[in-house]
Write an enzyme that holds these catalytic residues in place. Structure first.
Site, PDB file in Angstrom:
ATOM      1  N   THR A   1       0.874  -1.178   0.000  1.00 36.23           N
ATOM      2  CA  THR A   1       0.000   0.000   0.000  1.00 36.23           C
ATOM      3  C   THR A   1       0.907   1.223   0.000  1.00 36.23           C
ATOM      4  OG1 THR A   1       0.008   0.160   2.418  1.00 36.23           O
ATOM      5  CG2 THR A   1      -1.719  -1.191   1.436  1.00 36.23           C
TER       6      THR A   1
ATOM      7  N   ALA B   1       3.420  -1.229   4.895  1.00 32.79           N
ATOM      8  CA  ALA B   1       2.748  -0.041   5.435  1.00 32.79           C
ATOM      9  C   ALA B   1       3.768   1.095   5.433  1.00 32.79           C
ATOM     10  CB  ALA B   1       2.265  -0.319   6.851  1.00 32.79           C
TER      11      ALA B   1
ATOM     12  N   VAL C   1       7.757  -2.442   7.080  1.00 39.58           N
ATOM     13  CA  VAL C   1       7.792  -0.976   7.131  1.00 39.58           C
ATOM     14  C   VAL C   1       8.340  -0.444   5.805  1.00 39.58           C
ATOM     15  CG1 VAL C   1       8.659   1.035   8.366  1.00 39.58           C
ATOM     16  CG2 VAL C   1       8.174  -1.090   9.621  1.00 39.58           C
ATOM     17  N   LYS C   2       7.501   0.350   5.143  1.00 40.54           N
ATOM     18  CA  LYS C   2       7.876   0.893   3.832  1.00 40.54           C
ATOM     19  C   LYS C   2       8.502   2.274   4.042  1.00 40.54           C
ATOM     20  CE  LYS C   2       5.741   0.811  -0.763  1.00 40.54           C
ATOM     21  NZ  LYS C   2       4.456   0.864  -1.473  1.00 40.54           N
ATOM     22  N   VAL C   3       9.726   2.421   3.569  1.00 42.09           N
ATOM     23  CA  VAL C   3      10.522   3.625   3.842  1.00 42.09           C
ATOM     24  C   VAL C   3      11.002   4.221   2.522  1.00 42.09           C
ATOM     25  CG1 VAL C   3      12.603   4.459   5.028  1.00 42.09           C
ATOM     26  CG2 VAL C   3      11.331   2.523   5.983  1.00 42.09           C
TER      27      VAL C   3
END
Ligand code: G3P
Length: 218
Positions: free
Chosen positions: A27, A60, A86-88
């Site tokens: 997402t 996310a 964790v999307k960074v």
């Protein structure tokens, strides 16, 4: 090759999951906004809802762009559910945060990657996934697929563990080309997955098999 669906639409996530071929979900803030998911608590609840539908990894994305902010947000997201990745973003502070998360055993997806150099940095920092955006490169008459080829070569040269997650997939041929090149994962809309089903000879062949059966069994 893992199949992720790139959406925050629960119905489409369920449909892909029901096919039995879904390995995860990605997402981003734009996809959440498209589904009308706004406000911290609703966004958090939506991530949990997605995790309860699928078995695999759910990316996310953090909103913060400073190291401390990314770490705080990322740790909170990772604590939500064991499936959360964790999307960074691929920025200096993001790379630093990916290294921090990697050292703590928190899975990461380095997003907004548009060059081999950026992908190399993400792998060096220990990202679980790197997300090169192939559609957006195609949009500006740059070859998105050749970026996947180049990253594959660099990662294989050094046996990096970071998985290449081909993102910004727009259609079914992107999926097939990424499979040919050897992307570890693809994330795309449901339509890009459903397109893999289609062949006119399958449809006409099935129609004939069923017609012949009906003729001889009525
Ligand atoms: O996974 C990245 C993706 O959400 C971006 O796709 O179609 O907005 O370029 P797109």
């Amino acid at each position: 090759m893992k199949f992720f669906i790139d959406t925050a639409n629960l119905q489409q996530i369920k449909e892909a999951q029901d096919m039995g071929i879904l390995d995860g979900v990605t997402t981003n803030p734009s996809l959440m906004a498209k589904e009308g998911i706004t406000g911290h608590d609703n966004i958090i609840q939506h991530y949990i809802d997605i995790c309860n539908i699928v078995d695999g990894d759910v990316s996310a994305e953090v909103i913060a762009t400073d190291f401390e902010g990314i770490v705080k947000e990322g740790e909170a997201l990772a604590n939500l559910h064991e499936q959360i990745v964790v999307k960074v973003p691929m920025i200096r502070e993001g790379v630093k945060a990916i290294k921090y998360f990697s050292d703590k055993g928190i899975k990461t997806n380095c997003t907004l990657v548009f060059s081999v150099g950026q992908a190399l940095l993400a792998a060096k920092a220990g990202a679980t996934y790197v997300s090169p955006f192939i559609g957006r490169l195609d949009d500006i008459s740059s070859d998105g697929l050749s970026l996947i080829t180049d990253i594959r070569q660099v990662y294989d040269n050094y046996d990096f563990d970071t998985q290449i997650l081909a993102a910004s997939i727009r259609h079914t041929m992107h999926v097939i080309d990424c499979a040919r090149i050897g992307a570890d994962v693809m994330t795309g809309p449901l339509s890009s997955i459903e397109g893999l089903l289609k062949h006119p000879l399958t449809d006409s062949g099935l129609e004939k098999f069923l017609a012949d059966y009906r003729k001889t069994n009525s």
